[in-house]
Design a protein around this motif. Structure first.
Motif, PDB file in Angstrom:
ATOM      1  N   UNK A  82      -4.956  -5.753  20.338  1.00  0.00           N
ATOM      2  CA  UNK A  82      -3.614  -5.209  20.102  1.00  0.00           C
ATOM      3  C   UNK A  82      -3.113  -5.568  18.706  1.00  0.00           C
ATOM      4  N   UNK A  83      -2.523  -4.584  18.020  1.00  0.00           N
ATOM      5  CA  UNK A  83      -1.896  -4.793  16.724  1.00  0.00           C
ATOM      6  C   UNK A  83      -0.458  -4.294  16.792  1.00  0.00           C
ATOM      7  N   UNK A  84       0.510  -5.057  16.269  1.00  0.00           N
ATOM      8  CA  UNK A  84       1.912  -4.627  16.303  1.00  0.00           C
ATOM      9  C   UNK A  84       2.089  -3.238  15.691  1.00  0.00           C
ATOM     10  N   UNK A  85       2.884  -2.413  16.374  1.00  0.00           N
ATOM     11  CA  UNK A  85       3.151  -1.057  15.891  1.00  0.00           C
ATOM     12  C   UNK A  85       2.079  -0.055  16.249  1.00  0.00           C
ATOM     13  N   UNK A  94      -7.499   2.317  24.340  1.00  0.00           N
ATOM     14  CA  UNK A  94      -8.653   1.454  24.633  1.00  0.00           C
ATOM     15  C   UNK A  94      -8.580   0.913  26.064  1.00  0.00           C
ATOM     16  N   UNK A  95      -7.371   0.592  26.502  1.00  0.00           N
ATOM     17  CA  UNK A  95      -7.195   0.112  27.870  1.00  0.00           C
ATOM     18  C   UNK A  95      -7.638   1.182  28.865  1.00  0.00           C
ATOM     19  N   UNK A 144      -9.702   3.631  28.384  1.00  0.00           N
ATOM     20  CA  UNK A 144     -11.166   3.792  28.305  1.00  0.00           C
ATOM     21  C   UNK A 144     -11.856   2.684  29.101  1.00  0.00           C
ATOM     22  N   UNK A 145     -11.358   1.465  28.975  1.00  0.00           N
ATOM     23  CA  UNK A 145     -11.925   0.337  29.721  1.00  0.00           C
ATOM     24  C   UNK A 145     -11.791   0.552  31.228  1.00  0.00           C
ATOM     25  N   UNK A 146     -10.632   1.005  31.667  1.00  0.00           N
ATOM     26  CA  UNK A 146     -10.424   1.235  33.101  1.00  0.00           C
ATOM     27  C   UNK A 146     -11.417   2.262  33.627  1.00  0.00           C
ATOM     28  N   UNK A 147     -11.654   3.311  32.843  1.00  0.00           N
ATOM     29  CA  UNK A 147     -12.615   4.327  33.259  1.00  0.00           C
ATOM     30  C   UNK A 147     -14.016   3.726  33.377  1.00  0.00           C
ATOM     31  N   UNK A 148     -14.381   2.891  32.420  1.00  0.00           N
ATOM     32  CA  UNK A 148     -15.703   2.253  32.451  1.00  0.00           C
ATOM     33  C   UNK A 148     -15.865   1.346  33.675  1.00  0.00           C
ATOM     34  N   UNK A 149     -14.727   0.830  34.179  1.00  0.00           N
ATOM     35  CA  UNK A 149     -14.763  -0.052  35.350  1.00  0.00           C
ATOM     36  C   UNK A 149     -14.667   0.721  36.665  1.00  0.00           C
ATOM     37  N   UNK A 150     -14.700   2.043  36.573  1.00  0.00           N
ATOM     38  CA  UNK A 150     -14.708   2.859  37.780  1.00  0.00           C
ATOM     39  C   UNK A 150     -13.338   3.235  38.313  1.00  0.00           C
TER      40      UNK A 150
END
Length: 284
Positions: free
Chosen positions: A79-82, A90-91, A93-99
């Protein structure tokens, strides 16, 4: 958006619409009639979504669909401010990768509780004469989260327009979110300055209507809800959720620069507080 009172800008965007109505010719005629009726509204009211309409952050809720209901440290560290919109991409995409599936995400959104009194406020707006309120939702969440909750709550038809980050599922079943627009406001997230949207929408609707609204209302809670209410005039009303960042920033500007903030300020703890003030204002 940072907690600062100095955060205004204006770059006219071209917000995405809701698309042309589909279905029978009768449905199109009804949609056309509804658009004509909307031009006669006396009042315009904007709503934020997270922690305003719903009592939690939808982004926090979707994380609960992850394994163990939390994200790995390596992901949180990106995470970067702004640049929160990019982080949430990205979150997702990660959730999709976890099924995590579309059904999982929709179900998590549908379970979010409404903010106290908010459904009462919606019912008040529904039962007003048709010439009273044009209702708009403006949120830094995303279209799928918002549509899922509103449809489950039976509140989708209340909103004339929804301005938020586009989000659709791709062929791989991943929810892909895109930024709403770009802008030059240094205090707002890079994907959305709500003041830009409010200014552009009000200006365009005034041109279409041929006259201004009697009043503009804005109901919100967060720091990024402070930027849009800076554009309101002395007859308009800012409804900040009591003791949330938007309320604190309005209090700050009142103390630091008396008279600079133009709109009437009505803090709320329940949607019923908003109803009480609206009843008085529409009767004037």
């Amino acid at each position: 958006m940072g907690d600062s009172i100095f955060n205004c800008c204006y770059v006219p965007p071209h917000p995405p619409g809701e698309g042309e109505p589909t279905g029978s010719r009768r449905a199109k005629i009804m949609a056309s009639n509804a658009a004509s009726i909307s031009s006669d509204k006396r009042f315009l009211i904007f709503f934020d979504f997270d922690e305003t309409i719903v009592d939690e952050s939808s982004d926090d809720v979707v994380v609960q669909t992850a394994p163990g209901q939390h994200l790995p440290a390596w992901l949180k560290d990106t995470y970067q401010p702004g640049r929160y919109n990019e982080y949430m991409q990205r979150v997702l995409a990660y959730l999709s990768e976890q099924g995590v599936t579309e059904s999982d995400i929709r179900g998590s959104m549908e379970k979010i509780p409404a903010t106290p009194g908010m459904l009462t406020l919606f019912q008040f707006l529904r039962t007003r004469p048709p010439q009273d309120f044009e209702v708009v939702l403006l949120s830094d969440s995303n279209a799928f989260f918002i549509e899922s909750w509103l449809r489950r709550a039976g509140a989708r038809q209340l909103f004339h327009r929804i301005f938020t980050n586009p989000a659709t599922f791709n062929r791989d079943g991943r929810l892909v979110m895109r930024p709403f627009h770009s802008h030059d406001c240094v205090r707002c997230p890079n994907n959305l300055c709500k003041q830009v949207v409010v200014r552009e929408y009000v200006a365009r609707r005034m041109q279409e209507r041929g006259r201004p609204y009697q009043r503009v209302f804005y109901v919100g809670d967060g720091a990024n809800d402070f930027c849009p209410v800076l554009s309101l005039g002395p007859r308009d009303v800012a409804f900040p959720r009591r003791d949330f960042p938007m309320h604190r920033l309005i209090t700050e500007i009142h103390e630091a620069m008396p008279g600079e903030f133009k709109a009437v300020t009505v803090p709320w703890s329940s949607g019923e507080d908003v109803v009480q003030r609206l009843r008085k204002l529409v009767a004037e």
